[in-house]
Design a protein around this motif. Sequence first.
Motif, PDB file in Angstrom:
ATOM      1  N   LEU A   1       4.525   2.413 -12.399  1.00 44.61           N
ATOM      2  CA  LEU A   1       3.225   2.870 -12.878  1.00 44.61           C
ATOM      3  C   LEU A   1       3.368   3.500 -14.267  1.00 44.61           C
ATOM      4  O   LEU A   1       2.565   3.234 -15.155  1.00 44.61           O
TER       5      LEU A   1
ATOM      6  N   VAL B   1      -5.907   7.335 -15.819  1.00 46.12           N
ATOM      7  CA  VAL B   1      -5.011   7.253 -14.657  1.00 46.12           C
ATOM      8  C   VAL B   1      -4.670   8.665 -14.176  1.00 46.12           C
ATOM      9  O   VAL B   1      -4.702   8.945 -12.973  1.00 46.12           O
TER      10      VAL B   1
ATOM     11  N   ILE C   1      -4.975   1.475  -9.308  1.00 46.57           N
ATOM     12  CA  ILE C   1      -3.689   2.092  -8.991  1.00 46.57           C
ATOM     13  C   ILE C   1      -3.387   1.712  -7.555  1.00 46.57           C
ATOM     14  O   ILE C   1      -4.225   1.883  -6.672  1.00 46.57           O
TER      15      ILE C   1
ATOM     16  N   ALA D   1       2.244   6.628  -6.171  1.00 43.36           N
ATOM     17  CA  ALA D   1       1.468   5.762  -7.053  1.00 43.36           C
ATOM     18  C   ALA D   1       2.442   4.717  -7.578  1.00 43.36           C
ATOM     19  O   ALA D   1       3.268   4.989  -8.449  1.00 43.36           O
TER      20      ALA D   1
ATOM     21  N   LEU E   1       0.080  -0.101 -11.638  1.00 40.97           N
ATOM     22  CA  LEU E   1      -1.267  -0.445 -12.093  1.00 40.97           C
ATOM     23  C   LEU E   1      -1.391  -1.957 -12.054  1.00 40.97           C
ATOM     24  O   LEU E   1      -0.515  -2.665 -12.555  1.00 40.97           O
TER      25      LEU E   1
END
Length: 95
Positions: free
Chosen positions: A10, A25, A65, A76, A79
């Motif tokens: 990410l 984000v 996400i 996380a 993306l």
Amino acid sequence: MIRVDVGPRLSRSARKLGDQTIAEVEDKLALVARHFGEPHRHSGLGLRKLGRRSYEARVSRGLRIVFIREPDRLTAYDLMDHHQVTQWLRARKGD
């Protein structure tokens, strides 16, 4: 409040998209950490369950996400756009 860890994928993906996306984000990660587990707020977050241990949250119309649920936190993971999320799910057999 649940702990949200940011995975290296990410971080790399966000850096490629620029400062505005990074800010969006970060805002979304804070909201998910604060409201995860409160289903009545999920619709406003754009948070939805994908599989047994995976979730997604909309950052923008074309960007999500992807999270992986651990026993004590969310990670996380990356993306992705909608198409990439679909491919990722197929590769994980729905998890």
